[in-house]
Design a protein around this motif. Structure first.
Motif, PDB file in Angstrom:
ATOM      1  N   ILE A  38       0.499  -1.121  -0.453  1.00  0.00           N
ATOM      2  CA  ILE A  38       0.038   0.277  -0.065  1.00  0.00           C
ATOM      3  C   ILE A  38       1.111   1.330  -0.074  1.00  0.00           C
ATOM      4  O   ILE A  38       0.492   1.919  -0.677  1.00  0.00           O
ATOM      5  CB  ILE A  38      -0.704   0.201   0.873  1.00  0.00           C
ATOM      6  CG1 ILE A  38      -1.954   0.959   1.265  1.00  0.00           C
ATOM      7  CG2 ILE A  38      -0.244   0.376   2.508  1.00  0.00           C
ATOM      8  CD1 ILE A  38      -3.230   0.350  -0.233  1.00  0.00           C
ATOM      9  N   VAL A  39       2.309   1.141   0.685  1.00  0.00           N
ATOM     10  CA  VAL A  39       2.856   1.916   0.400  1.00  0.00           C
ATOM     11  C   VAL A  39       3.532   2.124  -0.440  1.00  0.00           C
ATOM     12  O   VAL A  39       3.298   3.900  -0.697  1.00  0.00           O
ATOM     13  CB  VAL A  39       3.813   2.458   1.433  1.00  0.00           C
ATOM     14  CG1 VAL A  39       4.915   3.145   1.858  1.00  0.00           C
ATOM     15  CG2 VAL A  39       3.345   1.741   3.110  1.00  0.00           C
ATOM     16  N   LYS A  71      -3.313   3.530   4.635  1.00  0.00           N
ATOM     17  CA  LYS A  71      -1.429   3.241   5.113  1.00  0.00           C
ATOM     18  C   LYS A  71      -1.382   4.157   6.498  1.00  0.00           C
ATOM     19  O   LYS A  71      -0.151   3.404   6.850  1.00  0.00           O
ATOM     20  CB  LYS A  71      -0.814   4.429   4.191  1.00  0.00           C
ATOM     21  CG  LYS A  71       0.386   4.169   4.187  1.00  0.00           C
ATOM     22  CD  LYS A  71       1.103   5.822   3.173  1.00  0.00           C
ATOM     23  CE  LYS A  71       2.581   6.339   3.444  1.00  0.00           C
ATOM     24  NZ  LYS A  71       2.714   7.225   2.484  1.00  0.00           N
ATOM     25  N   CYS A  72      -2.393   4.240   7.177  1.00  0.00           N
ATOM     26  CA  CYS A  72      -2.552   4.339   8.475  1.00  0.00           C
ATOM     27  C   CYS A  72      -2.843   3.700   9.142  1.00  0.00           C
ATOM     28  O   CYS A  72      -2.667   3.762  10.284  1.00  0.00           O
ATOM     29  CB  CYS A  72      -3.063   6.372   8.501  1.00  0.00           C
ATOM     30  SG  CYS A  72      -2.345   7.534   7.875  1.00  0.00           S
ATOM     31  N   ARG A 120      -6.986  -3.013   3.658  1.00  0.00           N
ATOM     32  CA  ARG A 120      -6.989  -3.648   2.234  1.00  0.00           C
ATOM     33  C   ARG A 120      -7.814  -4.948   2.040  1.00  0.00           C
ATOM     34  O   ARG A 120      -7.782  -4.564   1.065  1.00  0.00           O
ATOM     35  CB  ARG A 120      -5.589  -3.809   1.555  1.00  0.00           C
ATOM     36  CG  ARG A 120      -4.115  -3.502   2.271  1.00  0.00           C
ATOM     37  CD  ARG A 120      -3.155  -3.821   2.166  1.00  0.00           C
ATOM     38  NE  ARG A 120      -2.661  -5.832   2.509  1.00  0.00           N
ATOM     39  CZ  ARG A 120      -1.846  -6.141   2.253  1.00  0.00           C
ATOM     40  NH1 ARG A 120      -0.184  -5.849   1.653  1.00  0.00           N
ATOM     41  NH2 ARG A 120      -1.951  -7.503   2.788  1.00  0.00           N
ATOM     42  N   LEU A 151      -6.971   5.722   0.069  1.00  0.00           N
ATOM     43  CA  LEU A 151      -5.559   4.919   0.455  1.00  0.00           C
ATOM     44  C   LEU A 151      -4.090   5.438   1.993  1.00  0.00           C
ATOM     45  O   LEU A 151      -3.926   5.086   1.343  1.00  0.00           O
ATOM     46  CB  LEU A 151      -4.349   5.309  -1.111  1.00  0.00           C
ATOM     47  CG  LEU A 151      -5.234   4.840  -2.088  1.00  0.00           C
ATOM     48  CD1 LEU A 151      -4.250   4.762  -3.948  1.00  0.00           C
ATOM     49  CD2 LEU A 151      -5.205   3.160  -2.602  1.00  0.00           C
ATOM     50  N   ILE A 152      -4.073   6.407   1.936  1.00  0.00           N
ATOM     51  CA  ILE A 152      -3.578   7.746   2.922  1.00  0.00           C
ATOM     52  C   ILE A 152      -4.561   7.038   4.108  1.00  0.00           C
ATOM     53  O   ILE A 152      -3.374   6.230   5.110  1.00  0.00           O
ATOM     54  CB  ILE A 152      -3.888   8.474   3.015  1.00  0.00           C
ATOM     55  CG1 ILE A 152      -3.211   9.550   1.696  1.00  0.00           C
ATOM     56  CG2 ILE A 152      -3.491   9.248   3.918  1.00  0.00           C
ATOM     57  CD1 ILE A 152      -3.015  10.691   1.355  1.00  0.00           C
ATOM     58  N   THR A 157       0.608   4.262  -3.395  1.00  0.00           N
ATOM     59  CA  THR A 157       0.409   4.959  -3.121  1.00  0.00           C
ATOM     60  C   THR A 157       0.760   5.962  -3.228  1.00  0.00           C
ATOM     61  O   THR A 157       0.144   7.444  -3.416  1.00  0.00           O
ATOM     62  CB  THR A 157      -0.528   5.010  -1.146  1.00  0.00           C
ATOM     63  OG1 THR A 157      -1.113   4.385  -0.942  1.00  0.00           O
ATOM     64  CG2 THR A 157      -0.773   6.711  -0.703  1.00  0.00           C
ATOM     65  N   ASP A 158       2.497   6.143  -2.736  1.00  0.00           N
ATOM     66  CA  ASP A 158       3.232   7.439  -3.215  1.00  0.00           C
ATOM     67  C   ASP A 158       3.127   7.310  -4.918  1.00  0.00           C
ATOM     68  O   ASP A 158       2.482   8.152  -5.567  1.00  0.00           O
ATOM     69  CB  ASP A 158       4.764   6.477  -3.212  1.00  0.00           C
ATOM     70  CG  ASP A 158       5.304   6.295  -1.471  1.00  0.00           C
ATOM     71  OD1 ASP A 158       4.097   7.270  -1.074  1.00  0.00           O
ATOM     72  OD2 ASP A 158       5.694   6.240  -1.143  1.00  0.00           O
TER      73      ASP A 158
END
Length: 261
Positions: free
Chosen positions: A33-34, A69-70, A88, A65-66, A37-38
Motif C-alpha cells: 500500500i505504501v 496506509k495509516c 486492504r 489510500l492514505i 499510494t506514493d
C-alpha cells in the motif's frame, strides 16, 4: 519522478490502480500500500491543471489510500471470530469487482465487433420438403409385436400420464362462480317474511348454503331495513339479533330494482 501516463487513458481511480498493479506486477491480494499510494499521489500531482470535476474522484481514492496506509501502521483490528482484519480487504474487493466488469466489457465489445461481419439468412426450405412424410409400412411396423409388448407399451403410457398429474393440485375441486342476485334474494326474503313475521338473524344466516349466500342475505336485510319493511333489535351486546317484519310482505314493491347492482 512522475509516472508518464495521461488522465484520458483511465476511466476512473480504480482503473488507474489496476494499471499501477499490473505495471509493477503486484499480487492484487497483497498490495504494497505504501508503494502504490506514493505512485498514485505522484499521478494526482500531475493532474493539478486537469478538469477538477474528474479529478475529484481521484482525490477521494487518494484519501482512501492514505487512510489505509495509516491503518497499516497501527496494530491490526480483530473481528468477532478472532481473526485479524486486513485494512486492504475492502479495496481489494472493489478492485476485483471492477476488474471483472472491465474484462466483461472487453468480451462484449469483441462480440459486438465480430457480429458486424455476420449475416443471417432466413430459412427457405421448399414446401415439398416441409410436406414430405416418410412412408410407413404397417406390416413392417407391426412385425414382432406381441400381446406382452402391447401391454408393456400401454402401461408405460399410463405411467407417463400419471406422472404428469400434480399430486396436490389434482385434489382441488372445481371452483365455480355462484350466480345469485340481490333481487332474487330480496324476493326470497319476501316469501320468508310472509311465513315468519319474527325470526332470528343468526339462524337465518346459518341456514344459507354458502358464503356468497350469507353475504347476499345480509345485504338484502340491510335493504329491507332501509326501505322500512323490517326492524331489528338486540337486547344486549353480542346477543342474537331479532328481525321483526313491520309491513305486510304482500305490499312489498320495487324488490327487483337491484338486478343490475
Amino acid at each position: 519522478m512522475a509516472i508518464p501516463v495521461k488522465l484520458n487513458v483511465f476511466e476512473g481511480p480504480l482503473d488507474l490502480l489496476l494499471h499501477l498493479i499490473d505495471k509493477n506486477k503486484i499480487d492484487i491480494y497483497d498490495i504494497p500500500i505504501v508503494e502504490i499510494t506514493d505512485q498514485y499521489m505522484e499521478y494526482i500531482h500531475g493532474m493539478e491543471k486537469e478538469d477538477l470535476g474528474v479529478m475529484s474522484e481521484f482525490m477521494v481514492m487518494a484519501a482512501t489510500l492514505i487512510d489505509i496506509k495509516c491503518r497499516m501502521l497501527l496494530p491490526r483490528e480483530v473481528n468477532e471470530e478472532g481473526e485479524e482484519e486486513d485494512p486492504r480487504a475492502e479495496l481489494v474487493a472493489r478492485l476485483l469487482e471492477y476488474k471483472t466488469y472491465k474484462y466483461m466489457s472487453y468480451e462484449l465489445k469483441d462480440r459486438l465487433d465480430d457480429a458486424v461481419g455476420v449475416f443471417y439468412k432466413k430459412a427457405s426450405i421448399p414446401e415439398e420438403v416441409l410436406e414430405y412424410r416418410e412412408p410407413v409400412d404397417p406390416q413392417e411396423l407391426l412385425q414382432g409385436l406381441t400381446i406382452e409388448k402391447l401391454n408393456s407399451i400401454y402401461k408405460s403410457i399410463i405411467r407417463r400420464q400419471e406422472n404428469k398429474i400434480d399430486p396436490i393440485r389434482s385434489k382441488f375441486g372445481k371452483i365455480e362462480k355462484e350466480e345469485i342476485s340481490l333481487s332474487d334474494k330480496m324476493l326470497q326474503m319476501k316469501e320468508f317474511a310472509a311465513a315468519h313475521r319474527r325470526f332470528s338473524f343468526r339462524q337465518l344466516l346459518t341456514a344459507q348454503d354458502s358464503r356468497v349466500q350469507v353475504i347476499v342475505t345480509f345485504l338484502s336485510i340491510l335493504e329491507l331495513i332501509k326501505m322500512g319493511h323490517i326492524q331489528v333489535e338486540q337486547d344486549h351486546l353480542f346477543d342474537d339479533i331479532q328481525v321483526n317484519v313491520v309491513t305486510d310482505p304482500g305490499t312489498w314493491k320495487n324488490l327487483t330494482e337491484f338486478a343490475d347492482e
